[in-house]
Design an enzyme around this catalytic site. Structure first.
Site, PDB file in Angstrom:
ATOM      1  N   ARG A   1       0.862  -1.188   0.000  1.00  0.00           N
ATOM      2  CA  ARG A   1       0.000   0.000   0.000  1.00  0.00           C
ATOM      3  C   ARG A   1       0.894   1.232   0.000  1.00  0.00           C
ATOM      4  O   ARG A   1       1.768   1.352   0.859  1.00  0.00           O
ATOM      5  CB  ARG A   1      -0.895   0.028   1.244  1.00  0.00           C
ATOM      6  CG  ARG A   1      -1.773  -1.207   1.456  1.00  0.00           C
ATOM      7  CD  ARG A   1      -2.869  -1.300   0.437  1.00  0.00           C
ATOM      8  NE  ARG A   1      -3.749  -2.431   0.631  1.00  0.00           N
ATOM      9  CZ  ARG A   1      -4.272  -3.126  -0.388  1.00  0.00           C
ATOM     10  NH1 ARG A   1      -3.978  -2.827  -1.640  1.00  0.00           N
ATOM     11  NH2 ARG A   1      -5.090  -4.128  -0.159  1.00  0.00           N
TER      12      ARG A   1
ATOM     13  N   SER B   1      -9.079  11.724   0.364  1.00  0.00           N
ATOM     14  CA  SER B   1      -8.960  10.631  -0.601  1.00  0.00           C
ATOM     15  C   SER B   1      -8.350   9.434   0.117  1.00  0.00           C
ATOM     16  O   SER B   1      -7.135   9.218   0.102  1.00  0.00           O
ATOM     17  CB  SER B   1      -8.085  11.060  -1.781  1.00  0.00           C
ATOM     18  OG  SER B   1      -8.174  10.087  -2.798  1.00  0.00           O
TER      19      SER B   1
ATOM     20  N   GLY C   1      -8.152   6.340  -0.118  1.00  0.00           N
ATOM     21  CA  GLY C   1      -7.469   5.214  -0.745  1.00  0.00           C
ATOM     22  C   GLY C   1      -5.954   5.298  -0.640  1.00  0.00           C
ATOM     23  O   GLY C   1      -5.279   4.270  -0.575  1.00  0.00           O
TER      24      GLY C   1
ATOM     25  N   GLU D   1      -5.160  12.588   4.706  1.00  0.00           N
ATOM     26  CA  GLU D   1      -5.533  13.999   4.896  1.00  0.00           C
ATOM     27  C   GLU D   1      -6.974  14.122   5.391  1.00  0.00           C
ATOM     28  O   GLU D   1      -7.914  13.709   4.723  1.00  0.00           O
ATOM     29  CB  GLU D   1      -5.385  14.817   3.603  1.00  0.00           C
ATOM     30  CG  GLU D   1      -5.616  16.301   3.869  1.00  0.00           C
ATOM     31  CD  GLU D   1      -5.852  17.135   2.610  1.00  0.00           C
ATOM     32  OE1 GLU D   1      -5.738  18.358   2.684  1.00  0.00           O
ATOM     33  OE2 GLU D   1      -6.169  16.563   1.546  1.00  0.00           O
TER      34      GLU D   1
ATOM     35  N   GLU E   1       4.398  33.394   2.810  1.00  0.00           N
ATOM     36  CA  GLU E   1       5.312  34.008   1.838  1.00  0.00           C
ATOM     37  C   GLU E   1       5.126  33.489   0.415  1.00  0.00           C
ATOM     38  O   GLU E   1       5.378  34.206  -0.547  1.00  0.00           O
ATOM     39  CB  GLU E   1       6.770  33.742   2.256  1.00  0.00           C
ATOM     40  CG  GLU E   1       7.247  34.696   3.331  1.00  0.00           C
ATOM     41  CD  GLU E   1       8.740  34.558   3.586  1.00  0.00           C
ATOM     42  OE1 GLU E   1       9.380  33.736   2.898  1.00  0.00           O
ATOM     43  OE2 GLU E   1       9.259  35.267   4.457  1.00  0.00           O
TER      44      GLU E   1
END
Lengths: 185, 185
Positions: free
Chosen positions: B36, B113, B115, B119, B140
């Protein structure tokens, strides 16, 4: 205001089965430079699949990035052999659910997380589902269970924080929206 | 059916400013092994910010992964200094829009996402916005423009394929549903 960045150079870090990672140096609108970490990912397709009892098809599967079993709409990668995103979606609906559908439409198309990735997701809607006679096998490393949920069940699961996959949250809210606006009955 | 995978080993490929990449070997439910590819990413927060004219705040910015300017809800990474996701969101609304708000609620929480990535995105709603006196500077390497859109404008942009960011599509449909169900007026 000028917003565009210009690529100066790109360094490939990794090329894998699912993702490629590179670090790009870009020139900013003010002439300074910055680096951008970019994950390339094949496009994917997912579906709002509704049966005659007004239930949505979801699949349960292990997701190693979060080490948990999730509830998600049927979905899969679009590969080179697919004629179109819809073609890929029909295959996935067969593999993951064992269903085919007569009525299809494309609901939306979006990048999953555009800050760091180019993964593009096509979201479809289908109904008039029937069981296929010739169900295709799942991928060798794929284990999942298909289940049906009413909108009331889904709203409850959402409120309880039990649906945590972005495309599935979006699918539920889109379906509710279709029903609220009378686009679907 | 047993769905869980078990981590056997993990190899770190890259540790960057925004993402970490590793390849994990897992044992599948049938005892076989698979790999994975996993992208770790800080959690983020985004907001459905509505003004007194019933318009939603969006920001235009360059997104290098797709080499295009996008229209997105204000959003940003949650960092170690943030007391909470809401704290991070208030900072981003100040930095990206120059606004603060009295009324806040958490609308949803989802993995962008799942898979390949961990996040996590917190989606908030706020209204009763006012301009801040002490606008914080952008990062910046951040260049963007804030704009206001009515729901009718947003639905048109969606239909034309001009909004392509997943969290922003979700934000618009959520907001429309809030209005349709009378949750917001």
């Amino acid at each position: 205001m000028e917003l565009n960045e210009t690529e100066i150079s790109s360094k490939q870090i990794f090329s894998g089965r699912i993702v490629d990672l590179s670090v790009r140096t870009v020139e900013l609108p003010n002439g300074e430079t910055a680096t951008r970490e970019i994950v390339k990912h094949q496009p994917a397709a997912g579906v709002i699949a509704i049966n005659d009892q007004k239930q949505m098809l979801l699949v349960k599967q292990w997701r190693e990035p979060i080490k948990a079993v999730t509830l998600e709409i049927p979905a899969g990668l679009i590969d080179e052999t697919d004629v179109s995103p819809l073609d890929a979606m029909k295959r996935e609906l067969n593999e993951e659910g064992g269903y085919k559908a007569e009525y299809w439409e494309e609901v939306s198309k979006f990048y999953s997380s555009v800050g760091f990735s180019d993964e593009l997701m096509y979201l479809f809607y289908c109904d008039t589902l029937t069981k296929v006679q010739d169900k295709r096998p799942l991928d060798e490393d794929e284990f999942l269970e298909a289940e049906w949920y009413s909108l009331a069940d889904l709203k409850k699961l959402l409120a309880e924080g039990k649906i945590v996959d972005a495309k599935t949250v979006l699918a539920i809210i889109f379906w509710e929206n279709m029903l609220l606006t009378g686009d679907k009955d």
